[in-house]
Scaffold this motif. Structure first.
Motif, PDB file in Angstrom:
ATOM      1  N   LEU A   1       1.013  -1.403   0.061  1.00 39.81           N
ATOM      2  CA  LEU A   1      -0.122  -0.024   0.037  1.00 39.81           C
ATOM      3  C   LEU A   1       0.942   1.294   0.034  1.00 39.81           C
ATOM      4  CD1 LEU A   1      -2.772  -0.825   2.626  1.00 39.81           C
ATOM      5  CD2 LEU A   1      -2.891  -0.751   0.234  1.00 39.81           C
ATOM      6  N   ARG A   2       1.957   1.208   0.639  1.00 39.07           N
ATOM      7  CA  ARG A   2       2.771   2.272   0.850  1.00 39.07           C
ATOM      8  C   ARG A   2       3.508   2.587  -0.732  1.00 39.07           C
ATOM      9  NH1 ARG A   2       5.485   5.221   4.816  1.00 39.07           N
ATOM     10  NH2 ARG A   2       7.493   6.130   4.126  1.00 39.07           N
TER      11      ARG A   2
ATOM     12  N   HIS B   1       2.354   1.548  -3.777  1.00 36.41           N
ATOM     13  CA  HIS B   1       1.437   2.171  -4.581  1.00 36.41           C
ATOM     14  C   HIS B   1       0.549   3.158  -4.190  1.00 36.41           C
ATOM     15  CE1 HIS B   1       2.309  -1.520  -7.258  1.00 36.41           C
ATOM     16  NE2 HIS B   1       2.428  -2.178  -6.228  1.00 36.41           N
ATOM     17  N   ALA B   2       0.865   3.716  -3.052  1.00 37.39           N
ATOM     18  CA  ALA B   2       0.133   5.041  -2.829  1.00 37.39           C
ATOM     19  C   ALA B   2       0.131   6.365  -3.748  1.00 37.39           C
ATOM     20  CB  ALA B   2       0.545   5.455  -1.481  1.00 37.39           C
TER      21      ALA B   2
END
Length: 340
Positions: A241-242, A244-245
Motif C-alpha cells: 500500500l505504501r 502504490h500510494a
C-alpha cells in the motif's frame, strides 16, 4: 363454565408469556429453527429469572404457586413455547467447548422442561410496540425526503452533507480501530479481542449493540507459527500500500474532481436549471407565415451578407468579381505572347 374457565386460564398464560418475553431480565438470543428465525432462551436462565423476579408470577392468578417446571410444561402444552436442541452437537476444531448460544436449532423430541443444556423458543408473534409502528410509517416520508434533496436550500444541503460525512467517518474509524486492536493483540499476545463485538450483529438490542468489552475468548490460543505468518502478511500489505500510494499530483486531481462533483450537486437549484434550459432552447419559427420577397425577386438571406464576409459582398457580386479577374488574367497572357 368449564370452557370459560379454560379460556380464562389460556388468556392468563398468554399474558404471562408476553410479559416474560418483553422483560429485559430474561436473556435471550435469535437463531434459525427450520428456516425460521426464532427468539429463544435457556432453561437455567428461566429458572434464575423467576427466582429474581417472583412478582411476575402474580399474572397467573390461581396458578401463581406453580413451580418452574409446571409453568414451562403448561406453556409447552399451550404451544406458547417449543423445546429445541442444538444442531451441532460436537465441538468444532479449535474450540474448547460447544457454543453457549447456537445459531441453528432443531425441535427436541421430548417436550418437557429441563435445565441442563435445554433451549426454549417462543412460538407466538411478538406484539409490535407503538414506536416501531410509527417508525415503519416514517420510512416512506424519509424516502421522499431523500428524493427531494436536490431542491433543498443551500444551507440544508451543507448540513446534510457534513452530517453524513461525519457519520461515515465515525463508522470507518470505529471499524479500523477494531481491526487494528484485534490484529495487534492476536499477533503479540495470541488473544482474540473484538471491541464492540455486536456492532455488526443482525439482531441486537441497543445495549448489546454499543457494548464495548467483548466476551471471553473460548477458543484455543493460536500457534506462534500462525501468528508469525499473519504478521508477515500484514507487513507485506502495508509495504504494498505504501509503494502504490498515489502522489501529491494524483491526490490533488482526484480531490479537485470530487470537489467539482460535490459543488455541482450542492449548487444546483431549480431556478438555475430552468434558466439554462431556456437559454439552450432554439428560437421558434412560424412556418405558416409567407416569405417576404423584395422587388428584385431576392429573399432577405440573399441580400444580407454572411457574417464571415468582411467586405459585405453578396454572392452575385462575388461572381462578377471572379469573371473580371479571369478576363484580366487572360489579357496579360496575350500581351506576354506578342513579340516585341
Amino acid at each position: 363454565m368449564q370452557t370459560l374457565k379454560q379460556a380464562a386460564e389460556k388468556d392468563v398464560f398468554q399474558l404471562f408469556a408476553e410479559k416474560v418475553r418483553d422483560h429485559k431480565g430474561l436473556v435471550s438470543r435469535w437463531a434459525v429453527l427450520q428456516e425460521t428465525r426464532v427468539e429463544y432462551f435457556r432453561g437455567k436462565d428461566f429458572v434464575s429469572f423467576l427466582k429474581n423476579h417472583p412478582e411476575i408470577k402474580d399474572i397467573l392468578e390461581s396458578s401463581k404457586n406453580f413451580e418452574v417446571e409446571e409453568i414451562v410444561d403448561t406453556l409447552l402444552s399451550k404451544n406458547l413455547l417449543v423445546r429445541c436442541d442444538r444442531v451441532v452437537k460436537t465441538v468444532r476444531p479449535g474450540k474448547k467447548k460447544l457454543s453457549t448460544w447456537p445459531a441453528h436449532l432443531e425441535i427436541f423430541p421430548d417436550q418437557l422442561f429441563s435445565k441442563s443444556d435445554a433451549f426454549f423458543a417462543w412460538t407466538f408473534v411478538k406484539r409490535r410496540p407503538l414506536w416501531q409502528t410509527l417508525l415503519s410509517l416514517s420510512w416512506p416520508v424519509l424516502t421522499l425526503a431523500i428524493c427531494l434533496f436536490p431542491v433543498y436550500p443551500h444551507g440544508c444541503k451543507l448540513l446534510i452533507l457534513y452530517t453524513c460525512a461525519g457519520l461515515l467517518l465515525l463508522i470507518l474509524s470505529l471499524l479500523s480501530l477494531r481491526a487494528t486492536v484485534f490484529g495487534a493483540l492476536y499477533i503479540v499476545l495470541g488473544k482474540r479481542v473484538w471491541l464492540f463485538p455486536n456492532i455488526l450483529a443482525e439482531e441486537a438490542t441497543l445495549g448489546e449493540l454499543f457494548r464495548i468489552w467483548p466476551n471471553k475468548d473460548e477458543e484455543e490460543r493460536p500457534k506462534w507459527t500462525t501468528r508469525l505468518f499473519y504478521a508477515l502478511v500484514a507487513v507485506l500489505v502495508i509495504l504494498l500500500l505504501r509503494h502504490h500510494a498515489p502522489d501529491e499530483a494524483a491526490r490533488a486531481r482526484y480531490q479537485k474532481r470530487m470537489s467539482n462533483i460535490i459543488d455541482e450537486v450542492i449548487e444546483w437549484s431549480p431556478s438555475l436549471a430552468l434558466s439554462g434550459m431556456m437559454e439552450k432552447q432554439p428560437p421558434v419559427v412560424n412556418a405558416t407565415e409567407p416569405n417576404d420577397f423584395t422587388d428584385s425577386g431576392q429573399t432577405e438571406s440573399e441580400k444580407v451578407p454572411p457574417a464571415g464576409d468582411e467586405g459585405g459582398e453578396t454572392v452575385s457580386e462575388q461572381h462578377d468579381d471572379e469573371e473580371i479577374e479571369n478576363i484580366e488574367d487572360s489579357g496579360d497572357q496575350h500581351q506576354h505572347q506578342d513579340p516585341v
